[in-house]
Design a protein around this motif. Structure first.
Motif, PDB file in Angstrom:
ATOM      1  N   PHE A   1      -1.350  -0.973   2.116  1.00 11.88           N
ATOM      2  CA  PHE A   1      -1.127  -2.343   1.622  1.00 11.88           C
ATOM      3  C   PHE A   1      -2.060  -3.320   2.323  1.00 11.88           C
ATOM      4  O   PHE A   1      -2.606  -4.233   1.704  1.00 11.88           O
ATOM      5  CB  PHE A   1       0.315  -2.808   1.872  1.00 11.88           C
ATOM      6  N   SER A   2      -2.227  -3.132   3.646  1.00 11.88           N
ATOM      7  CA  SER A   2      -3.051  -4.077   4.400  1.00 11.88           C
ATOM      8  C   SER A   2      -4.521  -3.982   3.998  1.00 11.88           C
ATOM      9  O   SER A   2      -5.309  -4.874   4.276  1.00 11.88           O
ATOM     10  CB  SER A   2      -2.891  -3.857   5.910  1.00 11.88           C
ATOM     11  N   GLN A   3      -4.884  -2.878   3.339  1.00  6.52           N
ATOM     12  CA  GLN A   3      -6.249  -2.719   2.817  1.00  6.52           C
ATOM     13  C   GLN A   3      -6.313  -3.072   1.336  1.00  6.52           C
ATOM     14  O   GLN A   3      -7.311  -2.802   0.666  1.00  6.52           O
ATOM     15  CB  GLN A   3      -6.721  -1.263   2.972  1.00  6.52           C
ATOM     16  N   GLY A   4      -5.220  -3.575   0.805  1.00  4.35           N
ATOM     17  CA  GLY A   4      -5.182  -3.954  -0.608  1.00  4.35           C
ATOM     18  C   GLY A   4      -5.100  -2.770  -1.562  1.00  4.35           C
ATOM     19  O   GLY A   4      -5.300  -2.916  -2.764  1.00  4.35           O
ATOM     20  N   GLN A   5      -4.779  -1.580  -1.028  1.00  4.05           N
ATOM     21  CA  GLN A   5      -4.708  -0.390  -1.893  1.00  4.05           C
ATOM     22  C   GLN A   5      -3.334  -0.224  -2.531  1.00  4.05           C
ATOM     23  O   GLN A   5      -2.329  -0.631  -1.944  1.00  4.05           O
ATOM     24  CB  GLN A   5      -4.992   0.863  -1.064  1.00  4.05           C
ATOM     25  N   VAL A   6      -3.301   0.402  -3.674  1.00  5.62           N
ATOM     26  CA  VAL A   6      -2.123   0.844  -4.466  1.00  5.62           C
ATOM     27  C   VAL A   6      -1.153  -0.265  -4.903  1.00  5.62           C
ATOM     28  O   VAL A   6      -0.284  -0.026  -5.744  1.00  5.62           O
ATOM     29  CB  VAL A   6      -1.284   1.973  -3.772  1.00  5.62           C
ATOM     30  N   LEU A   7      -1.290  -1.467  -4.371  1.00  6.61           N
ATOM     31  CA  LEU A   7      -0.327  -2.529  -4.680  1.00  6.61           C
ATOM     32  C   LEU A   7      -0.246  -2.836  -6.173  1.00  6.61           C
ATOM     33  O   LEU A   7       0.821  -3.165  -6.684  1.00  6.61           O
ATOM     34  CB  LEU A   7      -0.702  -3.807  -3.916  1.00  6.61           C
ATOM     35  N   ASN A   8      -1.398  -2.704  -6.864  1.00  7.02           N
ATOM     36  CA  ASN A   8      -1.406  -3.037  -8.291  1.00  7.02           C
ATOM     37  C   ASN A   8      -0.593  -2.054  -9.134  1.00  7.02           C
ATOM     38  O   ASN A   8      -0.330  -2.305 -10.298  1.00  7.02           O
ATOM     39  CB  ASN A   8      -2.855  -3.107  -8.806  1.00  7.02           C
TER      40      ASN A   8
END
Ligand code: NAG
Ligand code: NAG
Length: 383
Positions: A190-197
């Motif tokens: 999440f902190s790398q902006g991954q998978v959140l979408n």
């Protein structure tokens, strides 16, 4: 004196488990060679833990960008046989375990079955190195290279592969639930902006992010003396845990004492070194190669890059639950994480503290259905 004895005992224990790790390696080799059918579903989670109780279960496989072939199980229906009418949920186990984490208690007490019975389309992940996810496009578990990973790769490759697979297969965004290392994988991603979408929300059971306050003697001892590093130089790349787990997890209040045959899964020694680095430095950073030149090669900078928990999007729905007796996910460390999340939208962050729970209670306590899983499902319903 008692401490010294304990320390010596721990050392012996770690040496023994390390040796066992080696044996397991041979065992895996034999299993692989005598049984060329990879992923042998007959002895898999679906056949042995789910279908035996009358539930429908499917085995799935996904290949990560770095070549690991991982298994997922799916429960598309509850015991009624009715197809799920709620979104998918992806369940991510912690260190030294696999998808069975969510299925060991009775169907009324295990989160996996409970979610299926409540109409969720339930997916179970198994990370690289566990017995149902030991494939690779070019390596096998006997190769040193197979074990060349830490939780950086679990967060950067395994988790995105699982989430993308479920998203592709179902065409739906999913909820997430992670336990222990399964929370660190999520927080790091999440902190790398991954998978959140592709996610609707995440429930984090025994969150692990900051690890400076850890009270588990065995873990702290191993970190302080850097035992994991020694294992690495001894060329023991696979670490198999077997021992008095309460020394590590804390005094679990509410486990069913008649359920003892819960399997322990191996992990990479490099993963343990990485965790011990977190305990010693107090930082959430990528794996430190211990050499500026080597770090330069991997990261383009002399120190390993940090994961910054304050960058997790403030509107992303998070449910955090932690226990007062948990020696791995220490109360002070969780409060440090909550401090990182202090600007999170107040109505997108639910925190549930359970004073008498230790690390395994969150997945195996006989009363976790009421204490933890009901609140998680209430949280899912509104997110
Ligand atoms: C998901 O679908 C995309 C587009 O079809 C494809 O490129 C990708 O490989 C798929 N990923 C997984 C993990 O299934
Ligand atoms: C403990 O597990 C046994 C065996 O699965 C089961 O029969 C029993 O009901 C469980 N006890 C509780 C309190 O859940």
């Amino acid at each position: 004196m008692a401490n010294t004895v304990f320390t010596l005992f721990s050392l012996v224990l770690i040496c023994i488990t390390a040796t066992q790790g080696r044996k397991t390696l041979h065992l895996n080799h034999e299993l692989l060679t005598s049984n060329p059918v990879f992923g042998d579903d007959v002895h898999g989670i679906c056949k042995t833990m789910v279908e035996t109780l009358g539930y429908t279960c499917e085995e799935h496989k996904v290949t990560t960008k770095d070549g690991y072939i991982l298994s997922l199980q799916r429960m598309p229906t509850g015991r009624s046989g009715q197809k799920a009418d709620k979104p998918p949920v992806l369940l991510q186990h912690g260190i030294f375990s696999d998808a069975s984490t969510w299925l060991v208690n009775s169907p009324d007490e295990s989160l996996g079955f409970i979610l299926a019975d409540n109409g969720y389309d339930v997916w179970f992940a198994n990370v690289r190195g566990t017995k149902y996810s030991n494939g690779h496009t070019s390596l096998n578990p006997n190769d040193q290279g197979y074990w060349d990973w830490s939780w950086d790769e679990l967060a950067g490759y395994d988790l995105p592969a699982f989430v993308q697979y479920v998203y592709n297969y179902t065409g739906q965004k999913m909820h997430y639930a992670g336990h222990s290392l399964g929370t660190l994988m999520a927080l790091a991603a999440f902190s790398q902006g991954q998978v959140l979408n592709m996610l609707r929300s995440a429930a984090l059971l025994c969150p692990i992010a900051h690890m400076n306050q850890i009270t588990s003697l065995l873990t702290k001892f191993a970190a302080d003396t850097f035992i994991a590093n020694d294992l690495y130089w001894l060329r023991i790349h696979e670490f198999n845990p077997n021992g008095p787990m309460t020394l590590v997890t804390g005094p679990n209040c509410c486990l069913n004492s008649s359920i003892t045959d819960v399997s322990s899964e191996p992990t990479a020694t490099k993963n343990l070194i990485h965790l011990s680095q977190m305990i010693r430095t107090g930082k959430i950073a990528k794996y430190d190669y211990g050499d500026e030149g080597e770090n330069m090669q991997h990261y383009g900078q002399p120190d390993p890059p940090l994961y910054d928990m304050t960058t997790i999007p403030k509107e992303f729905p998070l449910f955090l639950t932690y226990g007062g007796q948990d020696m791995l996910s220490d109360v002070k460390d969780v409060q440090h994480l909550l401090n990182d999340l202090q600007d999170h939208n107040a109505n997108k962050l639910v925190v549930l503290f359970k004073e008498d729970y230790a690390h395994l209670d969150f997945v195996r306590a006989v009363n976790a259905n009421q204490m933890i899983y009901d609140p998680i499902m209430s949280f899912y319903r509104v997110n």
